[in-house]
Design a protein around this motif. Structure first.
Motif, short mmCIF file in Angstrom:
data_model
loop_
_atom_site.label_atom_id
_atom_site.label_comp_id
_atom_site.label_asym_id
_atom_site.label_seq_id
_atom_site.Cartn_x
_atom_site.Cartn_y
_atom_site.Cartn_z
N LEU A 54 1.89 123.34 73.65
CA LEU A 54 0.87 124.39 73.59
C LEU A 54 1.27 125.60 74.41
CD1 LEU A 54 -2.40 122.25 73.77
CD2 LEU A 54 -1.46 123.44 71.77
N SER A 55 1.89 125.35 75.56
CA SER A 55 2.31 126.46 76.41
C SER A 55 3.34 127.33 75.71
CB SER A 55 2.89 125.93 77.73
OG SER A 55 1.92 125.19 78.45
N VAL A 56 4.31 126.70 75.06
CA VAL A 56 5.35 127.46 74.37
C VAL A 56 4.79 128.16 73.14
CG1 VAL A 56 7.54 127.27 73.13
CG2 VAL A 56 7.19 125.96 75.22
N CYS A 57 3.90 127.49 72.41
CA CYS A 57 3.36 128.07 71.17
C CYS A 57 2.41 129.23 71.45
CB CYS A 57 2.65 127.01 70.35
SG CYS A 57 3.76 125.75 69.66
N LEU A 58 1.60 129.12 72.51
CA LEU A 58 0.56 130.12 72.76
C LEU A 58 1.05 131.31 73.58
CD1 LEU A 58 -2.49 127.77 73.49
CD2 LEU A 58 -1.93 128.94 71.35
N GLU A 59 2.10 131.13 74.37
CA GLU A 59 2.59 132.19 75.23
C GLU A 59 3.77 132.90 74.56
OE1 GLU A 59 3.06 134.93 77.88
OE2 GLU A 59 1.40 133.50 78.02
N THR A 60 3.59 134.16 74.21
CA THR A 60 4.63 134.90 73.48
C THR A 60 5.90 135.10 74.32
OG1 THR A 60 3.59 136.97 74.18
CG2 THR A 60 2.98 136.11 72.01
N SER A 61 5.77 135.16 75.64
CA SER A 61 6.94 135.35 76.48
C SER A 61 7.88 134.14 76.45
CB SER A 61 6.52 135.63 77.93
OG SER A 61 5.85 134.52 78.48
N LEU A 62 7.38 132.99 75.97
CA LEU A 62 8.20 131.78 75.88
C LEU A 62 8.80 131.59 74.48
CD1 LEU A 62 6.05 129.21 77.90
CD2 LEU A 62 7.94 130.63 78.70
N HIS A 63 8.63 132.57 73.63
CA HIS A 63 9.21 132.48 72.28
C HIS A 63 10.68 132.89 72.32
CE1 HIS A 63 4.96 132.85 70.29
NE2 HIS A 63 5.11 131.77 71.03
N GLN A 64 11.44 132.12 73.06
CA GLN A 64 12.87 132.32 73.23
C GLN A 64 13.59 131.01 72.89
OE1 GLN A 64 13.81 134.04 77.09
NE2 GLN A 64 11.77 134.96 77.21
N PRO A 65 14.89 131.07 72.54
CA PRO A 65 15.59 129.86 72.09
C PRO A 65 15.44 128.66 73.01
CG PRO A 65 16.94 131.78 71.69
CD PRO A 65 15.74 132.27 72.44
N MET A 66 15.65 128.85 74.32
CA MET A 66 15.61 127.72 75.23
C MET A 66 14.26 127.02 75.20
SD MET A 66 16.46 127.50 79.31
CE MET A 66 15.07 128.48 79.83
N TYR A 67 13.17 127.79 75.19
CA TYR A 67 11.83 127.21 75.21
C TYR A 67 11.45 126.63 73.85
CZ TYR A 67 11.89 129.94 79.46
OH TYR A 67 12.25 130.47 80.67
#
Length: 321
Positions: A54-67
């Protein structure tokens, strides 16, 4: 001409269509304690991995390859745990430990595709860290969203297709027995129950398992050797940042390799004399990685940790009168 089956024949067919777990014993009142502990572990796995997803899906700053790769790892943990725990919890409370033959092979397929997907995703994550540290100027041109999607698709579909073939071959074998000294269905245990010669399928499956394990292992070792050489020539600040992003992956990959080694070692060799010890080790790959992965990434990566704490603070504010 119509043939009527005798009751004895019907009963024999039903017995052969069922597989029985013999490792479960009558623990009496202790079964409720084991059930409570297992349920707590399952809830912990679901909660911890769901928080990361949920953290990765909801936070746009985590929309990076590693995350995105970390999110995929947690989704795979949910997939593998769901293929094991519901049935295991039912068996803990049940006096009879039978499972239908089709459902047994479905469980085998889910657990082994979980293993294959986990290993492949961890290998892709090693490649991502290799490009980020050794080729930083080319990172954004190489690790595009399209490339990330392609790598994840290949990582997931490879075990799905290859293991699907092996499970299909195993499911077509005629069985002369129906008892397994395991807490979950296992390909090697089912092959041992076969009435026909299974030398070819056993050798082929073992060769495939060894290749599937050692190729990713050598690739990960190679990438980290290259990363180590780059870090030796870099500043202490660079080494600190590299260690911060690589350490969680090293921990999860090492833990998963140990789990994988335990599973295949116990599957290939006769461990009837170490029933309790073998039972505990056979569950390691289904319990430890799904718990360790979200804790390692959630606690060690500040980006994910900040998002989780922000969500917790927002939730507290919503509950204030």
């Amino acid at each position: 001409m119509v043939y009527l089956w005798k009751p004895q024949q019907v009963l024999a067919v039903l017995v052969l269509m069922m597989l029985m777990f013999t490792v479960f014993s009558d623990y009496g009142p202790l079964r409720y304690l084991f059930f409570g502990l297992s349920l707590l572990i399952y809830i912990t796995i679901i909660s911890a991995n769901a928080v990361i997803v949920l953290s990765v899906c909801l936070e746009t700053s985590l929309h990076q390859p590693m995350y995105i790769f970390i999110c995929s790892l947690c989704l795979n943990s949910l997939y593998g745990s769901t293929g094991f725990f519901p049935r295991f919890l039912m068996d803990l409370l049940s006096d009879t430990h039978f499972i239908s033959r089709p459902f047994c092979f479905i469980q085998v397929y889910i657990m082994y595709t979980y293993l294959g997907d986990e290993l492949n995703i961890l290998t892709v994550m090693a490649y991502d860290r290799f490009v980020a540290i050794c080729q930083p100027l080319q990172y954004h041109s190489k690790m595009t969203f399209r490339m990330v999607l392609l790598l994840l698709t290949l990582a997931v579909l490879h075990p799905v297709c290859i293991l699907g073939y092996f499970v299909y071959q195993a499911s077509s074998l005629p069985l002369c027995g129906n008892s397994m000294n395991r807490v979950a269905c296992n390909t090697w245990s089912i092959i041992e129950l076969s009435c026909v010669d299974t030398t070819v399928i056993s050798i082929a499956s073992q060769i495939f398992a060894i290749i599937s394990m050692f190729i990713p292992l050598f690739f990960v070792l190679y990438t980290y050797l290259r990363i180590l050489l780059v870090c030796r020539r870099s500043s202490s600040e660079f080494r600190g940042k590299a260690l911060q992003t690589c350490l969680p992956h090293i921990v999860t990959f090492g833990n998963f390799c140990i789990s994988l080694f335990c599973e295949f070692s116990l599957s290939w060799y006769n461990v009837d004399g170490l029933t309790t010890f073998a039972t505990v080790l056979s569950l390691e790959f289904l319990i430890i990685p799904p718990i360790i992965n979200p804790l390692v990434y959630g606690l060690n990566l500040p980006q994910i940790r900040r998002v989780i704490f922000a969500f917790l603070r927002a939730g507290k504010r919503l509950h204030l009168p």
